[in-house]
Scaffold this active site. Structure first.
Site, PDB file in Angstrom:
ATOM      1  N   HIS A 173      38.328  41.587  76.402  1.00 21.44           N
ATOM      2  CA  HIS A 173      38.813  43.029  76.422  1.00 21.44           C
ATOM      3  C   HIS A 173      37.437  43.830  76.471  1.00 21.44           C
ATOM      4  CE1 HIS A 173      39.933  46.991  75.278  1.00 21.44           C
ATOM      5  NE2 HIS A 173      41.041  46.748  75.654  1.00 21.44           N
TER       6      HIS A 173
ATOM      7  N   GLU B 268      42.503  46.118  83.268  1.00 20.19           N
ATOM      8  CA  GLU B 268      42.435  47.393  82.292  1.00 20.19           C
ATOM      9  C   GLU B 268      41.085  48.230  82.841  1.00 20.19           C
ATOM     10  OE1 GLU B 268      44.930  46.400  78.585  1.00 20.19           O
ATOM     11  OE2 GLU B 268      42.829  46.422  78.443  1.00 20.19           O
TER      12      GLU B 268
END
Ligand code: 13P
Length: 243
Positions: free
Chosen positions: A95, A167
């Site tokens: 992430h 993302e």
């Protein structure tokens, strides 16, 4: 099958996570038509959520990170077998918050992806370009994202088990901007060419934009943060995805 899940990031006590999981269990029952739900709590609550949902729940429980070694002198880390023992069936890797604040690199993402695949769990590999890279244009954004994905898949024995979450950093979190379809569709179309299990979009997903995002070509699901931290809101998103 659409994937629709959330990471709690660093929120929720075990009691809060258990209450969330109890509501989710009631809502998903034997499964949500055409949708694979997943919930990624903090490490402290993985077992709580897995036990509350039940080990054969149609909703997968995940971990937000892992080490690549199975065990050893790695203080503060959690291995894939340990996460699996707690009930995780999916593991988030790379992430952007981990890349930005905790030194996660393409090299560690590759090692972690291989470890998750070795143990038969689902790797959810996050990729995304920075605001600066995006400012340099679509071509540079796409190249950066494809390079991250290629690094994660480099040498992977079975890339078809890997989920990729696109993302973009400029879309994530409190200060993120909601993407316009034209901002992300070209990148998603490129990612859709990869030999992976699926490509998810994440970053400022909410109840207002989720249906439109799911309709973008190449999107196999959504990875939601803030907008799914309330169980009722997540249940509404699941119902929307099912329809
Ligand atoms: P938000 O949905 O809160 O922007 O976060 C997305 C995300 O980072 C999911 O991993």
């Amino acid at each position: 099958m659409l994937w629709l899940g959330t990471s709690f990031k660093m929120t929720k006590t075990r009691a809060e996570a258990a209450a969330y999981a109890a509501r989710l269990k009631e809502a998903v029952g034997d499964g949500v038509e055409g949708v694979r739900p997943f919930v990624i709590p903090s490490a402290t609550a993985i077992a709580t959520v897995a036990d509350t949902l039940g080990r054969d729940s149609p909703a997968l429980v995940g971990a937000q990170n892992t080490h690549w070694a199975d065990s050893g002198a790695w203080t503060g880390e959690i291995s894939v077998p340990q996460a699996a023992d707690a009930g995780a069936r999916l593991i988030e890797i790379g992430h952007s918050e981990r890349r930005a604040h905790f030194g996660e690199s393409d090299a560690t993402v590759r090692l972690k992806t291989a470890a998750v695949l070795r143990h038969g769990l689902v790797p959810l590999v996050c990729v995304g370009e920075s605001e600066e890279t995006r400012a340099a244009g679509m071509a540079s954004a796409t190249a950066a994202v494809l390079a991250q994905a290629a690094a994660a898949l480099d040498g992977a024995a079975n890339p078809r088990h890997v989920l990729i979450a696109y993302e973009p950093l400029w879309a994530i979190g409190e200060h993120g901007r909601e993407p316009r379809p034209q901002d992300i569709a070209p990148v998603l179309a490129e990612l859709a060419q990869l030999p992976v299990r699926g490509v998810l979009y994440g970053g400022s997903v909410n109840e207002g934009n989720a249906a439109g995002l799911l309709r973008l070509p190449g999107v196999d699901g959504l990875f939601v943060g803030r907008a799914a931290w309330d169980a009722e809101a997540y249940v509404r998103l699941l119902a929307m995805a099912a329809s």
